[in-house]
Enzyme design. Sequence first.
Site, PDB file in Angstrom:
ATOM      1  N   PRO A 199       0.819  -1.354  -0.069  1.00 25.34           N
ATOM      2  CA  PRO A 199       0.039  -0.135  -0.034  1.00 25.34           C
ATOM      3  C   PRO A 199       0.743   1.187   0.051  1.00 25.34           C
ATOM      4  O   PRO A 199       1.906   1.128   0.703  1.00 25.34           O
ATOM      5  CB  PRO A 199      -0.780  -0.259   1.435  1.00 25.34           C
ATOM      6  CG  PRO A 199      -0.652  -1.519   1.743  1.00 25.34           C
ATOM      7  CD  PRO A 199       0.618  -2.060   1.169  1.00 25.34           C
ATOM      8  N   GLY A 200       0.375   2.333  -0.608  1.00 22.63           N
ATOM      9  CA  GLY A 200       1.290   3.501  -0.679  1.00 22.63           C
ATOM     10  C   GLY A 200       2.225   3.525  -1.593  1.00 22.63           C
ATOM     11  O   GLY A 200       2.959   4.651  -1.729  1.00 22.63           O
ATOM     12  N   THR A 201       2.545   2.643  -2.353  1.00 22.34           N
ATOM     13  CA  THR A 201       3.818   2.827  -3.227  1.00 22.34           C
ATOM     14  C   THR A 201       3.391   3.529  -4.422  1.00 22.34           C
ATOM     15  O   THR A 201       4.033   3.663  -5.640  1.00 22.34           O
ATOM     16  CB  THR A 201       4.061   1.340  -3.822  1.00 22.34           C
ATOM     17  OG1 THR A 201       3.163   0.617  -4.043  1.00 22.34           O
ATOM     18  CG2 THR A 201       4.904   0.781  -2.571  1.00 22.34           C
ATOM     19  N   GLU A 420      19.848 -12.293   2.904  1.00 21.84           N
ATOM     20  CA  GLU A 420      19.848 -12.170   1.442  1.00 21.84           C
ATOM     21  C   GLU A 420      21.052 -12.240   0.678  1.00 21.84           C
ATOM     22  O   GLU A 420      21.096 -12.911  -0.322  1.00 21.84           O
ATOM     23  CB  GLU A 420      19.237 -10.748   1.006  1.00 21.84           C
ATOM     24  CG  GLU A 420      17.618 -10.637   1.532  1.00 21.84           C
ATOM     25  CD  GLU A 420      16.572 -11.457   1.275  1.00 21.84           C
ATOM     26  OE1 GLU A 420      16.847 -12.156   0.205  1.00 21.84           O
ATOM     27  OE2 GLU A 420      15.749 -11.897   2.065  1.00 21.84           O
ATOM     28  N   HIS A 423      21.582 -15.947   0.255  1.00 19.73           N
ATOM     29  CA  HIS A 423      21.130 -16.657  -1.039  1.00 19.73           C
ATOM     30  C   HIS A 423      21.844 -16.336  -2.057  1.00 19.73           C
ATOM     31  O   HIS A 423      22.263 -17.280  -2.958  1.00 19.73           O
ATOM     32  CB  HIS A 423      19.780 -16.051  -1.011  1.00 19.73           C
ATOM     33  CG  HIS A 423      18.714 -16.520   0.161  1.00 19.73           C
ATOM     34  ND1 HIS A 423      18.229 -17.771   0.283  1.00 19.73           N
ATOM     35  CD2 HIS A 423      17.710 -15.828   0.765  1.00 19.73           C
ATOM     36  CE1 HIS A 423      17.474 -17.860   1.214  1.00 19.73           C
ATOM     37  NE2 HIS A 423      17.010 -16.520   1.177  1.00 19.73           N
ATOM     38  N   ASP A 496      11.831 -19.813   3.183  1.00 19.48           N
ATOM     39  CA  ASP A 496      12.819 -20.557   2.555  1.00 19.48           C
ATOM     40  C   ASP A 496      12.713 -22.235   3.036  1.00 19.48           C
ATOM     41  O   ASP A 496      13.021 -22.990   2.014  1.00 19.48           O
ATOM     42  CB  ASP A 496      14.262 -20.131   3.056  1.00 19.48           C
ATOM     43  CG  ASP A 496      14.387 -18.503   2.703  1.00 19.48           C
ATOM     44  OD1 ASP A 496      13.629 -18.049   1.762  1.00 19.48           O
ATOM     45  OD2 ASP A 496      15.107 -17.822   3.353  1.00 19.48           O
TER      46      ASP A 496
HETATM   47  P1  ADP Z   1      -1.332   3.110  -3.726  1.00 25.01           P
HETATM   48  O1  ADP Z   1      -2.418   3.017  -4.554  1.00 25.01           O
HETATM   49  O2  ADP Z   1      -0.427   2.076  -4.305  1.00 25.01           O
HETATM   50  O3  ADP Z   1      -1.729   2.511  -2.381  1.00 25.01           O
HETATM   51  P2  ADP Z   1      -1.361   5.659  -4.070  1.00 25.01           P
HETATM   52  O4  ADP Z   1      -1.222   5.725  -5.618  1.00 25.01           O
HETATM   53  O5  ADP Z   1      -2.846   5.971  -3.577  1.00 25.01           O
HETATM   54  O6  ADP Z   1      -0.696   4.332  -3.218  1.00 25.01           O
HETATM   55  O7  ADP Z   1      -0.408   6.632  -3.304  1.00 25.01           O
HETATM   56  C1  ADP Z   1      -0.881   7.668  -2.290  1.00 25.01           C
HETATM   57  C2  ADP Z   1      -0.119   8.903  -2.494  1.00 25.01           C
HETATM   58  O8  ADP Z   1       1.098   8.835  -2.225  1.00 25.01           O
HETATM   59  C3  ADP Z   1      -0.298   9.492  -3.832  1.00 25.01           C
HETATM   60  O9  ADP Z   1      -1.258  10.198  -4.088  1.00 25.01           O
HETATM   61  C4  ADP Z   1       1.098  10.362  -3.815  1.00 25.01           C
HETATM   62  O10 ADP Z   1       0.907  11.415  -3.236  1.00 25.01           O
HETATM   63  C5  ADP Z   1       1.990   9.557  -2.847  1.00 25.01           C
HETATM   64  N1  ADP Z   1       2.919   8.627  -3.516  1.00 25.01           N
HETATM   65  C6  ADP Z   1       2.825   6.991  -3.485  1.00 25.01           C
HETATM   66  N2  ADP Z   1       4.018   6.680  -4.321  1.00 25.01           N
HETATM   67  C7  ADP Z   1       4.453   7.787  -4.997  1.00 25.01           C
HETATM   68  C8  ADP Z   1       5.492   7.813  -5.991  1.00 25.01           C
HETATM   69  N3  ADP Z   1       6.132   6.676  -6.335  1.00 25.01           N
HETATM   70  N4  ADP Z   1       5.719   9.205  -6.436  1.00 25.01           N
HETATM   71  C9  ADP Z   1       5.223  10.202  -5.937  1.00 25.01           C
HETATM   72  N5  ADP Z   1       4.156   9.980  -5.003  1.00 25.01           N
HETATM   73  C10 ADP Z   1       3.889   8.957  -4.502  1.00 25.01           C
HETATM   74 ZN    ZN Z   2      15.310 -16.033   2.731  1.00 28.13          ZN
END
Ligand code: ADP
Ligand code: ZN
Length: 606
Positions: A199-201, A420, A423, A496
């Site tokens: 989440p949040g990537t 890691e 491995h 593993d």
């Molecule tokens: P996910 O859908 O993977 O959970 P989001 O796309 O909703 O994450 O990300 C939430 C917020 O975090 C985005 O609106 C942005 O502001 C910030 N954010 C997350 N990843 C990035 C990234 N790779 N580059 C810039 N901002 C990001």
């Molecule tokens: Zn391992």
Amino acid sequence: MEKHQKFSIWYVLLGIWVVLIIQNMIFSSFQVKIIPYSEFLNALNDGRVTEVAITANHIQGRMKTSSGSVDQAQAFRTIRVDPEISEQLARHNVVFKGEIESTFLRDLLSWILPVFLFVGIWFFMIKRMQGQQPGFMSLGKNKAKIYMEDQVGVRFEDVAGVEESKQELVEIIEFLKEPGRFTSVGGKMPRGVLLVGPPGTGKTLLAKAVAGESGVPFFIMSGSEFVEMFVGLGAARVRDLFTQAKAKAPCIIFIDELDALGKARGMGTMGGHDEREQTLNQLLVEMDGFDPQVGVILIAATNRPEILDPALLRPGRFDRQVLVDRPDKKGREAILRVHLKKVKYDEGLDVEKLANMTPGMVGADLANIVNEAALLAVRRGKNQAGMPEFQEAVERVIAGLEKKNRVINPHEKKIVAYHELGHAIVAMSLPGTDPVQKITVIPRGIAALGYTMQVPTEDRFLMSKTELENKIATLLGGRAAEEVVIGDISTGAHNDLSRASDIARSMVREYGMSKVGQVYYAPNRRAQFLPMLPEGPGEYSQATAEAIDKEVNDIIGSQYRKALGILKQKRDVLEKSFALLLEKETIEGEELKDLMANVAGAPAAA
Ligand code: ADP
Ligand code: ZN
Ligand code: MG
């Protein structure tokens, strides 16, 4: 329109009433004479009444008319009167008649009022529903918002630190920009792209950026929005979404949080998730049904790919998976810079240092840090955020993450790094193992704290005994490294171990690669299409079972010793690469290969 309806109801009622009156008039005036009850009694006394029919309220019959003409009979009708009173009245020669209160209007009201009440409530509810979504008759119409290009407004440059994922999506953007160019060559585009990652990537962000870059309409909908209270509604939504999208092609359909909708079917309580299954089936049907040439690309995002229904991942569906992983140090720096554009900050801010302070954090956390720092600056009456604010923001965010157990402490990071590398180094030292592509200490997903990515160079159908053994040794290399360097072992190896044990067990029971002989000791066959059924006991004796267990144990033991030996011998490579990995958080397979060649003085085994 509503007014008109109410009026027509009144017209109908009026019509019925008129008909009733007319009917009454006809009957009474032309055929039956309505007479007072007293007249009836008189006629009765005169002996003129010839026949009667009595009902609860009426007496109907024929009487000779008082004119006396013999044959003239008159049909009459009178309303009965309480006999006691009628007797008294008759005695006093009063002309009297019964009358029945007309209950017509009362009856009508008692019917009509509730009906109006219900109709009223109905209209009210529909009004409210209309407020929530367009057109109440389109209950199944979905809530998919249409973002046109200028509304999306997210570009690739807004998404940082996920360069590899972006690379994989470039092709799709090119296709959406010029679908004709691809289809004229007969090329087929992937129908579905699945973005997977913690989440949040930035998965949602990335999908929007694809739409923004290619300038096509973007339909976004969350998986949970499909799962509705009413059975069948979700399926209708899916159908409608695809219909809308096809009309707007080329375009992108984005289903966020696909796992809410795409959980494997047949799991959990029986029949409890009919609605979700129906919706999922509809999605599968739609995905199969549309022609990729029309230029509709389906993108979905999930952070739990492992629970998705396998049917979703089949070729022709979400057959392309793009990993959106946690950013490494360089990535975090880039993300910070993206978000720093939105706030005022001290020019001399050391962004690299900030990136160093935030291992394991994802884009959303970093966006949060920048925002917090800006808020802190405002609170402190500054007109721009400086290092103290950012430092405090980092601490706050870390404190928040610690509660969620998502921060790796330095000691754990050290263990993960050695593990890691263990491995990787064992894999590189043994022939027949898949080449190591990347080693990272950035936690991935939920389970793994770091990982070593090995990519098979070719599809393998046959594997030799040595290759299988080397594979086991590689899997055990992580734990071996922990033992060699730290002198203690951690729980980090459980996945593993499970994989290594699976291979060893197969070697003994299925491939005849051990001292128990070339016998196929079949486990009871699993139901092929119902993998959740537990495996039964094997078709062999208890003694054989014990022998098998011992063989499995021996294989694991000897491979573990092999891994230990390799790592002890290459201890300096391990240490050198450890320093590098800690600094960079991610190192490429090639880098490690060079390191091994230089340090050990011997070429990495082919
Ligand atoms: P996910 O859908 O993977 O959970 P989001 O796309 O909703 O994450 O990300 C939430 C917020 O975090 C985005 O609106 C942005 O502001 C910030 N954010 C997350 N990843 C990035 C990234 N790779 N580059 C810039 N901002 C990001
Ligand atoms: Zn391992
Ligand atoms: Mg999201």
